[in-house]
Design a protein around this motif. Structure first.
Motif, mmCIF file in Angstrom:
data_model
loop_
_atom_site.group_PDB
_atom_site.id
_atom_site.type_symbol
_atom_site.label_atom_id
_atom_site.label_comp_id
_atom_site.label_asym_id
_atom_site.label_seq_id
_atom_site.Cartn_x
_atom_site.Cartn_y
_atom_site.Cartn_z
ATOM 1 N N LEU A 58 0.830 -1.211 0.000
ATOM 2 C CA LEU A 58 0.000 0.000 0.000
ATOM 3 C C LEU A 58 0.862 1.258 0.000
ATOM 4 O O LEU A 58 0.513 2.246 -0.635
ATOM 5 N N ALA A 59 1.959 1.195 0.749
ATOM 6 C CA ALA A 59 2.911 2.307 0.820
ATOM 7 C C ALA A 59 4.201 1.771 1.431
ATOM 8 O O ALA A 59 4.147 1.005 2.399
ATOM 9 N N PRO A 60 5.344 2.172 0.892
ATOM 10 C CA PRO A 60 6.604 1.699 1.457
ATOM 11 C C PRO A 60 6.718 2.068 2.937
ATOM 12 O O PRO A 60 6.324 3.154 3.350
ATOM 13 N N LEU A 61 7.193 1.117 3.726
ATOM 14 C CA LEU A 61 7.424 1.306 5.157
ATOM 15 C C LEU A 61 6.167 1.611 5.956
ATOM 16 O O LEU A 61 6.244 2.111 7.079
ATOM 17 N N LEU A 62 4.981 1.308 5.412
ATOM 18 C CA LEU A 62 3.728 1.550 6.125
ATOM 19 C C LEU A 62 3.583 0.566 7.272
ATOM 20 O O LEU A 62 3.677 -0.648 7.074
ATOM 21 N N ASN A 63 3.384 1.082 8.457
ATOM 22 C CA ASN A 63 3.090 0.273 9.633
ATOM 23 C C ASN A 63 1.719 0.680 10.144
ATOM 24 O O ASN A 63 1.451 1.864 10.313
ATOM 25 N N ILE A 64 0.878 -0.301 10.380
ATOM 26 C CA ILE A 64 -0.449 -0.040 10.921
ATOM 27 C C ILE A 64 -0.524 -0.662 12.296
ATOM 28 O O ILE A 64 -0.127 -1.815 12.494
ATOM 29 N N THR A 65 -1.001 0.113 13.240
ATOM 30 C CA THR A 65 -1.198 -0.388 14.596
ATOM 31 C C THR A 65 -2.649 -0.141 14.992
ATOM 32 O O THR A 65 -3.345 0.673 14.392
ATOM 33 N N VAL A 66 -3.079 -0.866 16.022
ATOM 34 C CA VAL A 66 -4.446 -0.693 16.513
ATOM 35 C C VAL A 66 -4.435 -0.535 18.025
ATOM 36 O O VAL A 66 -3.607 -1.120 18.721
ATOM 37 N N SER A 67 -5.343 0.282 18.479
ATOM 38 C CA SER A 67 -5.610 0.422 19.907
ATOM 39 C C SER A 67 -6.970 -0.204 20.154
ATOM 40 O O SER A 67 -7.889 -0.041 19.353
ATOM 41 N N VAL A 68 -7.087 -0.934 21.265
ATOM 42 C CA VAL A 68 -8.296 -1.710 21.514
ATOM 43 C C VAL A 68 -8.817 -1.443 22.918
ATOM 44 O O VAL A 68 -8.044 -1.404 23.881
ATOM 45 N N GLY A 69 -10.131 -1.277 23.014
ATOM 46 C CA GLY A 69 -10.821 -1.208 24.297
ATOM 47 C C GLY A 69 -11.725 -2.409 24.419
ATOM 48 O O GLY A 69 -12.507 -2.700 23.520
ATOM 49 N N VAL A 70 -11.612 -3.154 25.522
ATOM 50 C CA VAL A 70 -12.374 -4.389 25.713
ATOM 51 C C VAL A 70 -13.287 -4.230 26.926
ATOM 52 O O VAL A 70 -12.870 -3.724 27.968
ATOM 53 N N ALA A 71 -14.530 -4.677 26.759
ATOM 54 C CA ALA A 71 -15.501 -4.639 27.850
ATOM 55 C C ALA A 71 -16.318 -5.917 27.827
ATOM 56 O O ALA A 71 -16.423 -6.587 26.804
ATOM 57 N N SER A 72 -16.913 -6.230 28.966
ATOM 58 C CA SER A 72 -17.715 -7.439 29.111
ATOM 59 C C SER A 72 -19.148 -7.077 29.474
ATOM 60 O O SER A 72 -19.375 -6.215 30.335
#
Length: 106
Positions: A58-72
């Motif tokens: 998609l793009a050179p050196l592209l890093n994708i990260t995710v932040s996650v919120g978890v609930a029950s």
């Protein structure tokens, strides 16, 4: 890019999981029959796999990260509180460094 993240989410989620784009760059993931601890473990695998995935086409050196919120749902009692707890946990994940998993109990 969001399509690729969605594809990763689909491939990495447990078989009985339901997911949807929630808005903007956010997704929801419902994990029926998972305890809070099991859900945290499942989304950590997803979070780490997306971080390590090669998106360089998609793009050179592209890093994708995710932040996650978890609930029950057991801790929330109803749907609106569940979403609120998950949203608060997501906010903490973003405010404390991103690319991490936070739960309502963190």
């Amino acid at each position: 890019m969001l399509e690729r993240v969605a594809q990763q989410l689909k491939e990495l989620s447990p078989a009985n999981a339901k997911y949807a784009r929630w808005g903007g760059e956010e997704f929801t993931l419902l994990l029926p029959e998972h305890s809070l601890e099991q859900a945290i473990n499942a989304v950590r695998i997803i979070q780490q796999s997306i971080e390590q995935h090669d998106f360089s086409d998609l793009a050179p050196l592209l890093n994708i990260t995710v932040s996650v919120g978890v609930a029950s749902v057991e801790n929330a009692g109803d749907y609106n509180r569940l979403l609120n707890h998950a949203d608060q946990a997501l906010y903490r994940a973003k405010q404390t460094g991103r690319n991490k998993v936070e739960s309502e109990l963190s």
